[in-house]
Scaffold this active site. Structure first.
Site, PDB file in Angstrom:
ATOM      1  CE  LYS A 188     -12.852   5.915 -19.256  1.00 36.54           C
ATOM      2  NZ  LYS A 188     -13.240   7.215 -18.784  1.00 36.54           N
ATOM      3  NE  ARG A 229      -3.101   0.163   3.142  1.00 38.95           N
ATOM      4  CZ  ARG A 229      -2.512   0.597   4.254  1.00 38.95           C
ATOM      5  NH1 ARG A 229      -2.030   1.832   4.308  1.00 38.95           N
ATOM      6  NH2 ARG A 229      -2.415  -0.177   5.314  1.00 38.95           N
ATOM      7  CE1 TYR A 268     -16.747   9.093 -17.353  1.00 38.07           C
ATOM      8  CE2 TYR A 268     -16.436   9.359 -14.999  1.00 38.07           C
ATOM      9  CZ  TYR A 268     -16.708   8.554 -16.079  1.00 38.07           C
ATOM     10  OH  TYR A 268     -16.941   7.218 -15.900  1.00 38.07           O
ATOM     11  CG  ASP A 287     -10.288  14.489 -16.848  1.00 39.24           C
ATOM     12  OD1 ASP A 287      -9.624  13.906 -17.726  1.00 39.24           O
ATOM     13  OD2 ASP A 287     -11.221  13.953 -16.233  1.00 39.24           O
TER      14      ASP A 287
END
Ligand SMILES: *Cc1c(COP(=O)(O)O)cnc(C)c1O
Length: 394
Positions: A204, A61, A114, A179
């Site tokens: 994407k 982590r 988005y 973004d």
């Protein structure tokens, strides 16, 4: 200076020959032996404090070498010092929002975005007051407690462009997040225009094959450190297998984007001339806000477009059911062409009035053009449009 296409092939792989390897190794360890406690403690402190690496990764982590490889690759493609990867684009945005909250309680956001980004911001889930503004009003609406400005360009799904340089100037000393998912570093590098954070849903184009969910923030090392601290605390990790797949997509990124973009240019022209289509939103046609930024801010118009059908919702639903080659599905930036209905799917979670004001109507379809042969794509779309028209008449 090594050019982009070459970097895309080699970034994050520089040490492989020295290691005697050709493909990047996948490290699946969740924990790492600590035989020297003093050294282990120093590594632990460094990683929890946001260091990019330490002598001992301690626990997955806190650090993973396979994830770090693709982070290094993406930092070099965006021209930033650092990159921090997360388990999704939304986890990446959440990390920036949680960090922003330590600097102030207010964010300025330019719509459209988005759908889930809009929803996350509008819901106040991260404890920030969100104010939606026009890009031209950012300087006037900036407050002493404004911690972040957020824009998306090209915007999802209308393909509006936002002038990054102008927003950075209006934001003054407030950090700006761009973004850049639709553009990829092949077409624009927001950090070179002054953006503090470059965000990608790496699900994407960066991944490019529809088989990995990931998100990244590319930024200066100084800004990356608190983001790593948030990641270590919240556990919004990119799994090393996902990191490997993401890295595997990068060598073909420029090829994929250029081919998909060339296909999109041809399809946009044909769609614009089709009688069933009322309007095509594509930066390459000059039909979106700030289309003049194609050629300057953006090296090309990209591979995404949206189009409005005269027949409204019924026609859009009919096209989704009639495509045979294209995949009727959400997401974008895959090697195959995807078509979807923003009002019914990706932008369902956006306030209905804001949705309409952003131009997301019932007859709007979004097309993410893939790398197939363009005439095959057009034949599929044309037969779906024609079938939809005939069923409307019947
Ligand atoms: C998909 C997408 C996101 C969200 O990313 P996930 O990886 O699905 O969490 C954010 N912004 C844009 C522009 C997107 O297309």
């Amino acid at each position: 200076m090594t050019r982009f296409e070459t970097l895309a092939v080699h970034a994050g792989r520089e040490d492989l020959t020295r290691l005697g390897l050709h493909a990047p190794p996948i490290d699946l360890s969740t924990t790492y032996p600590v035989t020297d406690l003093d050294a282990g403690t120093a590594s632990f402190d460094a990683l929890v404090g946001g260091a990019a690496s330490a002598a001992n990764p301690i626990y997955a982590r806190l650090h993973n070498p396979t994830v770090a490889r693709v982070e290094n690759a993406l930092a070099s493609l965006e021209g930033t010092e650092a990159c921090v990867a997360y388990g999704s684009g939304m986890a990446a945005l959440t990390a920036v929002l949680l960090d922003a909250r330590s600097r102030g309680g207010h964010v300025l956001v330019v719509r459209p975005l988005y759908g889930t980004s809009d929803h996350l911001l509008a819901s106040g889930l991260c404890g920030l007051e969100t104010e939606f503004v026009d890009a031209g009003d950012i300087a006037a609406r900036r407050r002493a407690d404004t911690a972040l400005v957020i824009i998306e360009t090209p915007a999802n799904p209308t393909l509006d462009l936002v002038d990054i340089r102008a927003v950075v100037e209006a934001a003054g000393d407030v950090p700006v997040l761009v973004d850049s998912t639709f553009a990829t570093p092949v077409l624009q590098q927001p950090a070179s225009l002054g953006a503090t954070y470059v965000m990608h849903s790496a699900t994407k184009f960066l991944g490019g094959h529809g088989d990995v969910i990931a998100g990244v923030i590319c930024c200066a090392e100084q800004h990356a450190q608190p983001l790593r601290t948030v990641r270590a605390a919240t556990g919004a990790l990119l799994h090393p297998l996902g990191a490997y797949l993401l890295h595997r997509g990068l060598p073909t990124l420029a090829l994929r984007v250029e081919r998909a973009q060339a296909n999109a240019v041809a399809l946009a022209d044909r769609l614009a001339a089709h009688p069933a289509v009322a309007r095509v939103f594509f930066p390459g046609l000059g039909t979106v806000r700030n289309a003049h930024l194609v050629g300057t801010q953006m090296r090309g118009p990209g591979a995404l477009m949206a189009f409005d059908l005269h027949g409204g919702y019924d026609a859009a639903a009919a096209v989704m059911s009639r495509v045979r080659l294209m995949t009727p599905a959400v997401s974008l930036g895959s090697v195959d062409t995807l078509i979807q209905h923003p009002a019914g799917l990706t932008h369902r979670v956006v306030d209905p009035q804001a949705r309409l004001a952003s131009g997301i109507g019932p007859g709007l379809l979004r097309l993410s053009v893939g790398i197939e042969q363009v005439d095959d794509l057009w034949n599929d779309l044309a037969q779906a449009l024609e079938g939809a028209r005939l069923s409307a008449v019947a």
